[in-house]
Motif scaffolding. Sequence first.
Motif: not given
Length: 153
Positions: A87-93
Motif C-alpha cells: 500500500e506504500i506504493l499506491l499513488p495516494s500514499n
Amino acid sequence: MNPSTTQWRIPIGFQLVPSGIMFIGLWFLKESPRWLMKQGQYSEAAISLAYTRRADPDSEEVQLELSEIRASIEEELLSTEGVTWREILLPSNRLRFLFQTIGVASTNTSLFTTGIYGVVKVVAMGLFLIVGIDRVSRKWSLVGGGIWMALVK
C-alpha cells in the motif's frame, strides 16, 4: 602546562555513571503487559501488570486493565487486517513517503547531508518500531541497542 588525559577522562567518567546505573537496572526490567498479551502470554501479562500496579494479579483493577489491553489489541488487529506493505506504493500514499529538495548549494551541502541523515534515522527507527519491536521485545531491543552503542563509535 603538560597535556593530560584527565581533561577527557573525567567528563567521560561522569557520563558513565548514569549509563552504568541504567544498564544494571535494565536487567531487572519486566516485559510490558501489552507485549506479553500480544504474544499470547496472558498469565505473565497479568503478573507484569500486577507488579506495575502493586496489586494482586487476580484483583479487579488488574483484570479490568488486562481486558482493556486485550480489546485494544483485537481492535488493532481488526483495523490492520488485510493491510500490506504494498500500500506504500499506491499513488495516494506515495507522496507521503517521498520528499523533494529544492536549491541545494555547495554552502549548505553539509546541512543538507545532516538533514538526509536525520531523515534516514527517523525512517529506520520508525520501521523498527513498526516491524521489529513486537518480534524482539522492548527489553532486548534496549539491551542490544546499548551494547551496539558501546561497541560502535
